[in-house]
Design an enzyme around this catalytic site. Structure first.
Site, PDB file in Angstrom:
ATOM      1  N   CYS A 282       3.264  -3.083   4.067  1.00 20.04           N
ATOM      2  CA  CYS A 282       2.370  -1.977   4.423  1.00 20.04           C
ATOM      3  C   CYS A 282       3.023  -1.264   5.594  1.00 20.04           C
ATOM      4  O   CYS A 282       4.234  -1.417   5.823  1.00 20.04           O
ATOM      5  CB  CYS A 282       0.943  -2.438   4.696  1.00 20.04           C
ATOM      6  SG  CYS A 282       0.645  -3.386   6.203  1.00 20.04           S
TER       7      CYS A 282
ATOM      8  N   HIS B 263       8.655 -24.503   8.993  1.00 18.78           N
ATOM      9  CA  HIS B 263       7.598 -25.224   9.711  1.00 18.78           C
ATOM     10  C   HIS B 263       6.194 -24.977   9.161  1.00 18.78           C
ATOM     11  O   HIS B 263       5.345 -25.868   9.253  1.00 18.78           O
ATOM     12  CB  HIS B 263       7.606 -24.826  11.201  1.00 18.78           C
ATOM     13  CG  HIS B 263       8.804 -25.350  11.936  1.00 18.78           C
ATOM     14  ND1 HIS B 263       8.934 -25.262  13.310  1.00 18.78           N
ATOM     15  CD2 HIS B 263       9.932 -25.973  11.503  1.00 18.78           C
ATOM     16  CE1 HIS B 263      10.099 -25.801  13.682  1.00 18.78           C
ATOM     17  NE2 HIS B 263      10.730 -26.225  12.596  1.00 18.78           N
ATOM     18  N   ASN B 264       5.928 -23.792   8.681  1.00 19.64           N
ATOM     19  CA  ASN B 264       4.555 -23.450   8.258  1.00 19.64           C
ATOM     20  C   ASN B 264       4.377 -23.449   6.738  1.00 19.64           C
ATOM     21  O   ASN B 264       3.271 -23.215   6.257  1.00 19.64           O
ATOM     22  CB  ASN B 264       4.128 -22.078   8.787  1.00 19.64           C
ATOM     23  CG  ASN B 264       4.482 -21.844  10.233  1.00 19.64           C
ATOM     24  OD1 ASN B 264       5.113 -20.836  10.578  1.00 19.64           O
ATOM     25  ND2 ASN B 264       4.085 -22.772  11.100  1.00 19.64           N
TER      26      ASN B 264
ATOM     27  N   HIS C 299       5.639 -31.450  10.291  1.00 19.74           N
ATOM     28  CA  HIS C 299       4.992 -30.154  10.051  1.00 19.74           C
ATOM     29  C   HIS C 299       3.920 -30.227   8.966  1.00 19.74           C
ATOM     30  O   HIS C 299       3.043 -29.384   8.910  1.00 19.74           O
ATOM     31  CB  HIS C 299       6.038 -29.096   9.676  1.00 19.74           C
ATOM     32  CG  HIS C 299       7.096 -28.944  10.722  1.00 19.74           C
ATOM     33  ND1 HIS C 299       6.821 -28.451  11.980  1.00 19.74           N
ATOM     34  CD2 HIS C 299       8.405 -29.263  10.714  1.00 19.74           C
ATOM     35  CE1 HIS C 299       7.929 -28.467  12.697  1.00 19.74           C
ATOM     36  NE2 HIS C 299       8.900 -28.957  11.965  1.00 19.74           N
TER      37      HIS C 299
ATOM     38  N   ASP D 172       0.881  -1.174   0.000  1.00 22.30           N
ATOM     39  CA  ASP D 172       0.000   0.000   0.000  1.00 22.30           C
ATOM     40  C   ASP D 172       0.919   1.224   0.000  1.00 22.30           C
ATOM     41  O   ASP D 172       2.149   1.103  -0.152  1.00 22.30           O
ATOM     42  CB  ASP D 172      -0.980  -0.032   1.184  1.00 22.30           C
ATOM     43  CG  ASP D 172      -0.315   0.205   2.537  1.00 22.30           C
ATOM     44  OD1 ASP D 172       0.933   0.241   2.614  1.00 22.30           O
ATOM     45  OD2 ASP D 172      -1.048   0.356   3.537  1.00 22.30           O
TER      46      ASP D 172
ATOM     47  N   THR E 152       2.605  -1.558   8.912  1.00 22.14           N
ATOM     48  CA  THR E 152       3.003  -2.493   9.972  1.00 22.14           C
ATOM     49  C   THR E 152       3.293  -3.890   9.439  1.00 22.14           C
ATOM     50  O   THR E 152       3.902  -4.704  10.154  1.00 22.14           O
ATOM     51  CB  THR E 152       1.863  -2.647  10.994  1.00 22.14           C
ATOM     52  OG1 THR E 152       0.694  -3.096  10.282  1.00 22.14           O
ATOM     53  CG2 THR E 152       1.560  -1.331  11.698  1.00 22.14           C
TER      54      THR E 152
END
Ligand code: RB5
Length: 149
Positions: A64, A97-98, A132, A7, A66
């Site tokens: 963005c 892991h994700n 995982h 953004d 944050t």
């Protein structure tokens, strides 16, 4: 191919990350925004994530103010696992892991030096699979409306 988007608040960081990707010879497609004028993060999130889900891009980097709003929007796109990171360990482990496919960073939170380190480790860490995999499958199951309990 990497999709990159932001953004207005993340626009300056996006441009610095692009310079880093250029230096490393990593190909990317910029979905915008292209000026510092107001541009809402959900639009860029959806544009970049659609490219990941379609297979046109392997991963996406989103910026963005944050990193939070754009990660929330990204995670609404089916098939996306986006992580907002401000530290090296999380950026590495969210891949290992994700199996995260989108990294979100905040221009108002971290400097460009750290941001580029996060991008580098995110793009260069493989998903470990193994134990995982079933946890990632559970995330997908939630996305598909299944009950885990
Ligand atoms: C825009 O002002 C700002 O709210 C946005 O970039 C982001 O930080 C939201 O999470």
């Amino acid at each position: 191919m990497i999709a990159i988007g932001s953004d207005h608040a993340g626009f300056p960081l996006k441009e610095k990350v692009k310079a880093f990707l250029d230096e490393k010879g990593i190909a990317y497609t910029d979905v915008g925004c292209f000026t510092p004028e107001r541009y809402d993060y959900a639009i860029s999130a959806q544009k970049a994530c659609d490219k990941v889900v379609s297979g046109e891009c392997d991963k996406a980097i989103l910026c963005c103010g944050t990193g939070v709003g754009i990660s929330m929007a990204a995670n609404k796109v089916k098939g996306i696992r986006a992580c907002c990171c401000s530290d090296y360990f999380s950026a590495k482990l969210t891949r290992a892991h994700n199996d995260a496919n989108v990294l979100c960073i905040g221009d108002r939170v971290i400097g460009a030096g750290l941001a580029c380190e996060l991008v580098d480790v995110f793009l260069n860490t493989e998903f470990e699979g193994g134990r995982h995999q079933s946890r990632v499958d559970q995330i997908t199951a939630i996305e598909n409306g299944e009950k885990l309990y």
